[in-house]
Design a protein around this motif. Structure first.
Motif, PDB file in Angstrom:
ATOM      1  N   ARG A 142      -3.446   5.769  -2.124  1.00 24.82           N
ATOM      2  CA  ARG A 142      -4.192   5.260  -3.271  1.00 24.82           C
ATOM      3  C   ARG A 142      -4.367   6.367  -4.296  1.00 24.82           C
ATOM      4  O   ARG A 142      -4.655   7.510  -3.944  1.00 24.82           O
ATOM      5  N   ALA A 143      -4.183   6.021  -5.557  1.00 29.19           N
ATOM      6  CA  ALA A 143      -4.311   6.982  -6.653  1.00 29.19           C
ATOM      7  C   ALA A 143      -5.124   6.354  -7.773  1.00 29.19           C
ATOM      8  O   ALA A 143      -4.984   5.158  -8.069  1.00 29.19           O
ATOM      9  N   TYR A 162      -0.592   1.883  -3.093  1.00 29.15           N
ATOM     10  CA  TYR A 162       0.832   1.995  -2.779  1.00 29.15           C
ATOM     11  C   TYR A 162       1.012   1.914  -1.270  1.00 29.15           C
ATOM     12  O   TYR A 162       0.101   2.221  -0.497  1.00 29.15           O
ATOM     13  N   VAL A 198      -4.968   2.532  -7.766  1.00 33.09           N
ATOM     14  CA  VAL A 198      -3.675   1.881  -7.559  1.00 33.09           C
ATOM     15  C   VAL A 198      -3.311   2.030  -6.086  1.00 33.09           C
ATOM     16  O   VAL A 198      -3.394   3.126  -5.517  1.00 33.09           O
ATOM     17  N   GLN A 225       0.165   9.115  -9.318  1.00 31.31           N
ATOM     18  CA  GLN A 225       0.989   7.910  -9.215  1.00 31.31           C
ATOM     19  C   GLN A 225       2.471   8.267  -9.224  1.00 31.31           C
ATOM     20  O   GLN A 225       3.269   7.671  -8.493  1.00 31.31           O
ATOM     21  N   GLU A 248       5.384   7.347  -6.416  1.00 30.37           N
ATOM     22  CA  GLU A 248       6.603   6.611  -6.754  1.00 30.37           C
ATOM     23  C   GLU A 248       7.862   7.421  -6.464  1.00 30.37           C
ATOM     24  O   GLU A 248       8.858   6.897  -5.963  1.00 30.37           O
ATOM     25  N   ARG A 283       4.346   0.127  -5.267  1.00 32.96           N
ATOM     26  CA  ARG A 283       3.054  -0.260  -5.835  1.00 32.96           C
ATOM     27  C   ARG A 283       2.720  -1.688  -5.425  1.00 32.96           C
ATOM     28  O   ARG A 283       3.542  -2.603  -5.571  1.00 32.96           O
TER      29      ARG A 283
END
Length: 359
Positions: free
Chosen positions: A316-317, A351, A349, A325, A329, A335
């Motif tokens: 989580r970011a 992931y 966010v 993030q 990625e 995501r």
């Protein structure tokens, strides 16, 4: 009542009652001032014979426990181990131990605890054995975990010692428990072409504190505000306790070329049933922008998936942290969405990475 002539043999030790034949060894221990003998042991050599003939046996005679000498292959007393607070009606007892300082770090305590607890369940009708250890006594926490005890809770400020109050961890072992250590991830080193990932150490404190106090770290992560070296030391200690409970593990990331601290990465919220975990990281200001965090995360993911069969790794970011993030990625995370108001009211966010994402 416990037998007066109990003798328990393990791979390297014999656990047996103290006797007058131990007068010379116990006298030497008392004179040296080292502390590991059972409670009630004499403070002066002149009292040793009386203690060996009667005092050390009073606990057994009362039916509430027993004190045993821990002897090595040569017959030398290297420690002591006891059962106490025994309730035959409730079927419970408690185990405690001490090892001579010169013989610590050899696994004797774990071996003795396993030997004695095995004997308890084989030779008596007792159903439960308790073990307590100070929360800040990591070696004792490791002994309990390795001996198969389950961490059941923490009593806050439960014991008062010369340096103040200490939290006390309560462990329990039941008849029928597997006796294998609970699921944990080991303290291990991992490598990439540029990095060494190793267990955190006290020498990391200055760099860890500088990273935690950095304005970017303070603004974009959930580390304590006003991060200090005390926070760094607490993080290292807490990481090892988390590992012993099977809840996670942490690494310090070093740049191989320079040996300098570059980042901290940790696994947390391990679910051993569903084989899922979350990963987090904090990069030193002087190491940002070089891809170190992502490189370390990918190495840990391979290790976790391939060695321990985990099937999902979450990351989580903060929405406001595009750099984190990008790390996710570039490492291959997918995501999944946004968890609203997850960190101090800030959106995160979410992931995930599964083995198939690594190719």
């Amino acid at each position: 009542m416990f037998d007066a002539d109990v003798s328990i043999t393990t791979e390297r030790l014999t656990l047996r009652p103290f006797g007058l034949q131990d007068a010379t060894r116990v006298g030497s221990i008392v004179r040296s001032g080292v502390q590991f003998l059972p409670p009630g042991a004499p403070a002066k050599p002149a009292a040793v014979a009386q203690w060996l003939s009667t005092g050390v046996h009073e606990l057994r005679r009362s039916g509430q426990g027993l004190h045993l000498a821990m002897t090595d292959a040569a017959g030398l007393i290297v420690g002591a181990i006891s059962l106490f607070r025994t309730s035959w009606a409730a079927g419970t007892t408690e185990v405690g131990y001490g090892v001579h300082p010169l013989y610590r770090g050899r696994g004797f305590a774990t071996e003795a605890v396993r030997g004695l607890t095995n004997w308890v369940f084989e030779a008596t009708d007792l159903r439960r054995i308790d073990l307590t250890a100070n929360l800040d006594n990591t070696p004792s926490l490791r002994v309990a975990q390795k001996a198969g005890f389950t961490w059941e809770g923490v009593l806050r400020a439960a014991v008062l010692e010369d340096d103040g109050a200490h939290d006390l961890v309560i462990f329990g072992l039941l008849r029928g428990d597997s006796r294998f250590p609970s699921d944990t991830l080991p303290r291990t080193e991992l490598r990439t072409p540029r990095l060494l990932l190793r267990p955190p150490a006290p020498g990391d404190v200055p760099d860890l504190a500088a990273t935690g106090a950095d304005p970017v770290t303070q603004a974009r992560t959930g580390v304590p505000r006003g991060y200090t070296q005390d926070h760094a030391r607490a993080f290292i200690d807490q990481s090892e306790r988390m590992r012993l409970r099977g809840a996670g593990v942490a690494w310090t990331v070093e740049e191989l070329a320079t040996g300098r601290y570059a980042a901290s990465v940790d696994l947390r919220d391990l679910d051993w049933v569903n084989r899922t975990a979350e990963i987090g990281y904090m990069t030193a200001p002087w190491a940002r922008g070089r891809g170190f965090a992502g490189e370390a995360v990918v190495r840990i993911a391979h290790w976790l998936f391939e060695q321990y069969g985990f099937g999902r790794l979450q990351l989580r970011a903060a929405v406001s942290n595009p750099a984190s993030q990008r790390v996710a990625e570039k490492a291959g995370f997918v995501r999944e969405g946004v968890a609203r108001a997850s960190l101090g009211g800030e959106d995160l966010v979410v992931y995930s990475l599964v083995p198939a994402d690594l190719g």
